[in-house]
Scaffold this motif. Structure first.
Motif, PDB file in Angstrom:
ATOM      1  N   ASP A   1      -2.746 -66.078   6.060  1.00 19.10           N
ATOM      2  CA  ASP A   1      -3.432 -65.037   6.819  1.00 19.10           C
ATOM      3  C   ASP A   1      -4.114 -64.027   5.911  1.00 19.10           C
ATOM      4  O   ASP A   1      -5.057 -63.345   6.329  1.00 19.10           O
ATOM      5  N   GLU A   2      -3.623 -63.922   4.680  1.00 17.18           N
ATOM      6  CA  GLU A   2      -4.121 -62.887   3.772  1.00 17.18           C
ATOM      7  C   GLU A   2      -5.447 -63.248   3.118  1.00 17.18           C
ATOM      8  O   GLU A   2      -6.059 -62.411   2.434  1.00 17.18           O
ATOM      9  N   LEU A   3      -5.931 -64.457   3.298  1.00 15.71           N
ATOM     10  CA  LEU A   3      -7.089 -64.932   2.532  1.00 15.71           C
ATOM     11  C   LEU A   3      -8.417 -64.705   3.242  1.00 15.71           C
ATOM     12  O   LEU A   3      -8.535 -64.917   4.463  1.00 15.71           O
ATOM     13  N   VAL A   4      -9.422 -64.299   2.453  1.00 18.55           N
ATOM     14  CA  VAL A   4     -10.811 -64.297   2.918  1.00 18.55           C
ATOM     15  C   VAL A   4     -11.646 -64.969   1.844  1.00 18.55           C
ATOM     16  O   VAL A   4     -11.262 -65.024   0.672  1.00 18.55           O
ATOM     17  N   GLN A   5     -12.809 -65.458   2.219  1.00 18.87           N
ATOM     18  CA  GLN A   5     -13.642 -66.187   1.288  1.00 18.87           C
ATOM     19  C   GLN A   5     -14.368 -65.246   0.321  1.00 18.87           C
ATOM     20  O   GLN A   5     -14.577 -64.063   0.617  1.00 18.87           O
ATOM     21  N   VAL A   6     -14.743 -65.802  -0.823  1.00 16.73           N
ATOM     22  CA  VAL A   6     -15.498 -65.044  -1.818  1.00 16.73           C
ATOM     23  C   VAL A   6     -16.781 -64.505  -1.191  1.00 16.73           C
ATOM     24  O   VAL A   6     -17.510 -65.233  -0.504  1.00 16.73           O
ATOM     25  N   GLY A   7     -17.062 -63.215  -1.409  1.00 11.69           N
ATOM     26  CA  GLY A   7     -18.248 -62.579  -0.846  1.00 11.69           C
ATOM     27  C   GLY A   7     -17.965 -61.800   0.413  1.00 11.69           C
ATOM     28  O   GLY A   7     -18.772 -60.945   0.817  1.00 11.69           O
ATOM     29  N   GLU A   8     -16.828 -62.065   1.090  1.00  8.46           N
ATOM     30  CA  GLU A   8     -16.444 -61.300   2.262  1.00  8.46           C
ATOM     31  C   GLU A   8     -15.703 -60.034   1.843  1.00  8.46           C
ATOM     32  O   GLU A   8     -15.228 -59.916   0.703  1.00  8.46           O
ATOM     33  N   THR A   9     -15.588 -59.101   2.737  1.00  9.23           N
ATOM     34  CA  THR A   9     -14.865 -57.848   2.461  1.00  9.23           C
ATOM     35  C   THR A   9     -13.432 -57.977   2.963  1.00  9.23           C
ATOM     36  O   THR A   9     -13.212 -58.164   4.168  1.00  9.23           O
ATOM     37  N   PRO A  10     -12.436 -57.895   2.057  1.00  7.02           N
ATOM     38  CA  PRO A  10     -11.045 -58.022   2.498  1.00  7.02           C
ATOM     39  C   PRO A  10     -10.643 -56.851   3.399  1.00  7.02           C
ATOM     40  O   PRO A  10     -11.023 -55.700   3.164  1.00  7.02           O
ATOM     41  N   GLY A  11      -9.895 -57.170   4.438  1.00  5.74           N
ATOM     42  CA  GLY A  11      -9.325 -56.129   5.282  1.00  5.74           C
ATOM     43  C   GLY A  11      -8.005 -55.653   4.719  1.00  5.74           C
ATOM     44  O   GLY A  11      -7.580 -56.076   3.635  1.00  5.74           O
ATOM     45  N   PRO A  12      -7.311 -54.778   5.410  1.00  9.13           N
ATOM     46  CA  PRO A  12      -6.006 -54.299   4.949  1.00  9.13           C
ATOM     47  C   PRO A  12      -5.036 -55.472   4.740  1.00  9.13           C
ATOM     48  O   PRO A  12      -4.877 -56.321   5.623  1.00  9.13           O
ATOM     49  N   GLY A  13      -4.435 -55.530   3.553  1.00 10.91           N
ATOM     50  CA  GLY A  13      -3.465 -56.580   3.263  1.00 10.91           C
ATOM     51  C   GLY A  13      -4.077 -57.926   2.925  1.00 10.91           C
ATOM     52  O   GLY A  13      -3.345 -58.914   2.785  1.00 10.91           O
TER      53      GLY A  13
END
Length: 406
Positions: free
Chosen positions: A184-196
């Protein structure tokens, strides 16, 4: 659960793979590919006795009495052939690569001559028979094996194969390796990470490792930490063609959100082993998922990379039929003391240099946290500490696993 030794795990994984099939490709597309057969020269190189210098083709017999003048009877530039014969008292102007005329057995470089007139050449130095001539077949001969099966083709190989007129080499098919990230903690390169949340660096870390070792990475994206999301990604795997190895990243441990074994088990995963005596990377899975070999890597970047280098890369090399499998291992001397090691084989991120004698000197990097990518990027090797290794003093010989080709 007893932890499996690294050597036993590598043996079991290696037994699960065999070389893939082959394909014929144009030579200009063969860089980095692995040869599927021995390749033989299609012609002899050079195909004739050729001059190694710009100068004059002569008979050594004419030079035995010292400086002499010879009659100039023609030219033999590269790509053309002098059709006459060099007889006593004559010479032919010749250029680098030009065919040596009949009758000549020596080439005198032009710096050792003078030209009294347009029809005469004066040789100012003696010369032994055969000087500055490249004999036919001096490089290679028709039918000679130039590149053995299992060779990774470099620019140097390709240049030689081009000279040998090997226009379409036979190479092994590139293994296709599916990558599925979980969390759940992962986002792709170039995206803006949310809290946590954090960037999914493991995907690119491993896909580029696969590419630089001759494989093709197939990205299945990110599965969130729930059964439905993981099953949706499994469905994507079913739609892929000719997957040779399935890799999951993360979710291989026993936490409440580590669902890989459970969910994949319900869809056909057969686990060969789980948990290794390795640091970092203990919670690694190896098995078969729907008849496809599967490796479940830990989620921490250093753990994932260490396991990939030790197990994924050798498997990839086996599928490619390479002569040497896995990253090379060599001996280095410690630049500092090390404490005793525990029960797991430790792969410490490290950096080696060479002294004036060529001996390798290795330094373990100060931060070995399995989540740190900065120390991994600074490393050019992994310093191997066997289970229960005693404390080691500076200067002790240790094994290192190379991460670069330097």
């Amino acid at each position: 659960m007893t932890l499996m030794p690294v050597e036993q795990a590598l043996h079991l994984i290696s037994q699960a793979f065999t070389p893939l099939g082959s394909e014929i490709i144009p030579l200009d597309q063969a860089l980095g590919r692995t040869t599927a057969i021995d390749h033989q020269a299609a012609l002899t190189q050079p195909p004739f006795d050729a001059s190694a210098m710009d100068g004059y083709a002569v008979r050594a017999e004419d030079l035995k009495d010292g400086p002499t003048e010879l009659k100039l009877i023609g030219e033999a530039p590269a790509g053309q052939h002098f059709t006459g014969t060099v007889i006593a008292g004559t010479a032919v102007r010749i250029f680098t690569g030009g065919p040596v005329p009949a009758g000549a057995d020596t080439v005198i470089m032009q710096e050792n001559t003078t030209r009294p007139d347009d029809h005469c050449i004066r040789i100012t130095v003696p010369a032994e028979k055969g000087r500055n001539i490249r004999p036919a077949g001096n490089d290679f001969s028709h039918g000679q094996i130039l590149v053995k099966q299992g060779t990774v083709l470099t620019a140097r190989h390709i240049g030689m194969m081009a000279a040998a007129n090997i226009a379409h080499p036979s190479v092994t098919i590139k293994p296709r390796i599916a990558l599925l990230s979980t969390g759940d903690e992962l986002v792709q390169v170039g995206e803006t990470p949310g809290p946590g949340q954090i960037i999914n660096s493991n995907n690119l870390l491993l896909s580029t490792l696969i590419s630089e070792n001759g494989g093709i990475a197939v990205d299945l994206g990110i599965a969130r930490d729930n059964r439905t999301a993981l099953e949706d990604r499994i469905a994507l795997l079913d739609k892929q063609q000719d997957i040779d190895l399935f890799i999951t990243i993360g979710g291989a441990s026993v936490g409440d959100h580590d669902l890989v074994q459970d969910v994949l088990g319900q869809h056909g995963l057969k686990v060969n082993f789980w948990k290794l005596a390795i640091r970092p990377g203990k919670p690694m899975i190896f098995g078969h998922f729907k008849n496809c070999p599967m490796i479940g890597l830990p989620g921490n970047p250093a753990s994932a990379y260490v396991c990939a280098v030790n197990f994924l890369v050798p498997a990839l090399h086996i599928m490619l039929g390479r002569q040497n499998t896995g990253a090379p291992i060599s001996i280095a001397r410690l630049a500092h003391d090390l404490p005793e090691n525990g029960a797991r084989q430790d792969y410490m991120r490290a950096h080696f240099t060479e002294d004036d004698t060529g001996a390798k000197i290795v330094t373990a990097l100060p931060r070995q946290d399995s989540a740190k990518l900065s120390s991994l990027a600074l490393a050019n090797c992994l310093l191997i500490r066997p289970p229960h290794a005693t404390a080691a003093k500076s200067g002790t010989s240790v094994s290192i696993l190379h991460l670069t080709k330097e």
